[in-house]
Scaffold this motif. Sequence first.
Motif, PDB file in Angstrom:
ATOM      1  N   PHE A 143      20.748 -17.470 -67.028  1.00  0.00           N
ATOM      2  CA  PHE A 143      20.117 -16.079 -67.457  1.00  0.00           C
ATOM      3  C   PHE A 143      18.563 -15.774 -67.005  1.00  0.00           C
ATOM      4  O   PHE A 143      17.993 -14.869 -66.897  1.00  0.00           O
ATOM      5  N   TYR A 179      26.154 -16.178 -61.863  1.00  0.00           N
ATOM      6  CA  TYR A 179      26.817 -14.986 -62.541  1.00  0.00           C
ATOM      7  C   TYR A 179      28.057 -15.408 -63.400  1.00  0.00           C
ATOM      8  O   TYR A 179      28.348 -14.930 -64.343  1.00  0.00           O
ATOM      9  N   ARG A 235      27.364 -16.925 -66.542  1.00  0.00           N
ATOM     10  CA  ARG A 235      26.996 -16.178 -67.599  1.00  0.00           C
ATOM     11  C   ARG A 235      28.378 -15.622 -68.331  1.00  0.00           C
ATOM     12  O   ARG A 235      28.544 -15.390 -69.376  1.00  0.00           O
ATOM     13  N   SER A 253      29.464 -16.300 -72.540  1.00  0.00           N
ATOM     14  CA  SER A 253      29.456 -15.014 -72.948  1.00  0.00           C
ATOM     15  C   SER A 253      31.038 -15.316 -73.845  1.00  0.00           C
ATOM     16  O   SER A 253      31.166 -15.052 -74.998  1.00  0.00           O
ATOM     17  N   ALA A 270      24.592 -14.143 -74.297  1.00  0.00           N
ATOM     18  CA  ALA A 270      25.332 -12.998 -73.807  1.00  0.00           C
ATOM     19  C   ALA A 270      25.397 -11.703 -74.647  1.00  0.00           C
ATOM     20  O   ALA A 270      25.864 -10.635 -74.113  1.00  0.00           O
ATOM     21  N   GLY A 272      26.880 -11.008 -68.773  1.00  0.00           N
ATOM     22  CA  GLY A 272      27.933 -11.967 -69.151  1.00  0.00           C
ATOM     23  C   GLY A 272      29.195 -11.618 -69.602  1.00  0.00           C
ATOM     24  O   GLY A 272      29.961 -12.145 -70.092  1.00  0.00           O
TER      25      GLY A 272
END
Lengths: 457, 247
Positions: free
Chosen positions: A349, A372, A375, A379, A386, B50
Amino acid sequence: MMPHAQKAAIFNKDEARTDWHDASLWMVRKKRDFAVSEIPEWEFLREFASDIKMHTLSKLDDYLEAFEKAAIQNGAIVHWAADAKEHNDIVLSILNKHQAKKMVKSKSMLTEECHLNEFLELHEIEVIDSDLGERIIQMLNEPPSHIVLPAIHLKKEEIGELFHRELHTEKGATDPQYLTEAARHHLREKFHTAQVALTGVNFGIAETGEVVVCTNEGNADMGVHLTPVQIHSMGIEKLIPRRSDLAVFTRLLARSATGQPVTVFTSHHRNPKPAGEMHIILVDNGRTEQLGKPDFRSSLKCIRCGACMNTCPIYRRSGGHSYETTIPGPIGSILTPGIDLKKHGQLPFASTLCGSCTDVCPVKIDIHTQLYKWRQIVSEAGLPEAGNKTMMSIMGNGLASPSFFHRLGNIGRKLLRLFPGKERFLSFTVWTKDRDLPKAPVESFREWYAKQAKDAQ
Amino acid sequence: MKVGLFIPCYMDQFYPQAAIATYKLLLKLGCDVEYPEGQTCCGQPLANAGNEAASRGSYLHFVTMFEKYDYIVAPSGSCVYHVRHHFDTLDQTDAVKKVRAKTLDLTEFLLDVLQISSLPAKYPHKVGLHQSCHGLRGLHLATSSELVNKPAASKLHELLSMVEGLTLVELDRKDECCGFGGTFSVKEPAISVKMGKDRIRDHFSKGAEVITAGDMSCLMHLEGIISRQNIPIKVIHIAEILNSDEI
Ligand code: SF4
């Protein structure tokens, strides 16, 4: 562990210093731009290098065995280390076997990764980093802040001060030539008394079993030449199939790293010295696991040139230490979450996904796409970086529903219109600490469009 | 040829003038353009944070809204990049494939589909061009400064060169990121703002009166800093310049 954002905020408190750090690295990026612009076939070379690496990674087991076989034939002793601990134990056992109490070391991010220095010091072995930048940060007891320019975060005045304290150079001296000379004299003595030398490896050649070390100062070679026992610590992803492949990489490496056409020394170590010993330690330490992840496999193509750090607008403005990883910057942020997601899950991030790293990378790693993807994994693992998962899925449903979406947007805009002293009113939000919110217009585009459509009828 | 206009959510609410300029410009150039009013969001904000899984619904809604058009045009390289690149996580039905292939940034649409070579636009100002990253490195609207592709091309430069009276300033860093980055702007406010300040300084010190870009989100971030620091420089979406007939 302090979040990257917080470390970055602290770094940014001294804006003049942030500007200086940014400008130093931008200069390296510009040197790189000039050097690569001289090579019309640059993009082809990148593609070629990427293909060679992907091919090697796809048959890594075969190439490792071929490498080992050739190295043994050359008279080297080959060790396999599954992780950092095994690597460190192997180094210690070699030192013990020779009753060595002093080791010179150069150009090895891998031993940083394994925290070898700390480990050996516990066993009362003196380790001397012989590369100038590495030596400086060793004296300061700091980790490197960059993989090619380990002391780039320090100003020459600070280095002068350090040398005055440690090496008794003149107070206030900042002349790089003078300071380098002082360091050289100091190191010379260490070289003569060390019994073992350890280097990192830029490339291992499967066909010949030799290792290649690319340096500018030659201290890695000096160490190897002056001590009877040499150790080369090498990550298993460093392999390339043939010696003829090497030329592709030497053309890319120094240009990407510092804008030089080639490093001053490109040293091939193949056989032990007469009556000497040559050890090669092949280290996994999480690499096979990364290899097993199709989305992230290609991160192992990395040749550690540091260009993605120099180009990264965030790295330049937060410094390498803000990442708290051995490899900082964009590449570190896709390598380390695989090692410890909880600890490093915040790093993907620390990016705007601007993609400059991807375009600068000499082996074409799609770094920002992997950021990406990390991420998404962060999450899925439910880590706080996230955001709250339930909230996010409610938001997601809302965004798929026109009526909810329009109401939400209108409420937001109208709130801003209702409270014109909005900076102060909303000053608790992160956005408005140093930025104003946009001025909310009377009507949205949607409203305008509906009206003019009606007028047209 | 039927064109569906996609307007990113924050533009709809906060920068309607840029959306209106896009719409009027397309009309002016003879397009049959329509704004499907049921549209929502391309899903990028959540996905970049995300939460791709949570944005699936908005992806599918986007496809439903736009599949009937020959082209889907948006004044935002960033949203277009998201549709073209990240809708790969959906089942690749014919509709999804079509929408992904036919969604274009305004500047690509003007140059590659309409193939315009002139514009009835006039904007007598000194302008600094900010190359928004997703358009630049994602959609290749220009050759990024990292690449060695000669001759270097830039769609935004090409379009701005058609505008009468406009002077472009030369920047020190012609394509450094502005620091917005969606979720980044609030996760890493210190660097985000610092990056924005540095970009503004580059434009301002070269005498630009106006900063333009293909993405309003970058400009919103820069405008926030400009306004807070009272810097005498403005931001304006490229569509507004291309649609301008300022005397
Ligand atoms: S990821 Fe690419 S640019 Fe970054 S250090 Fe590795 S090889 Fe260099």
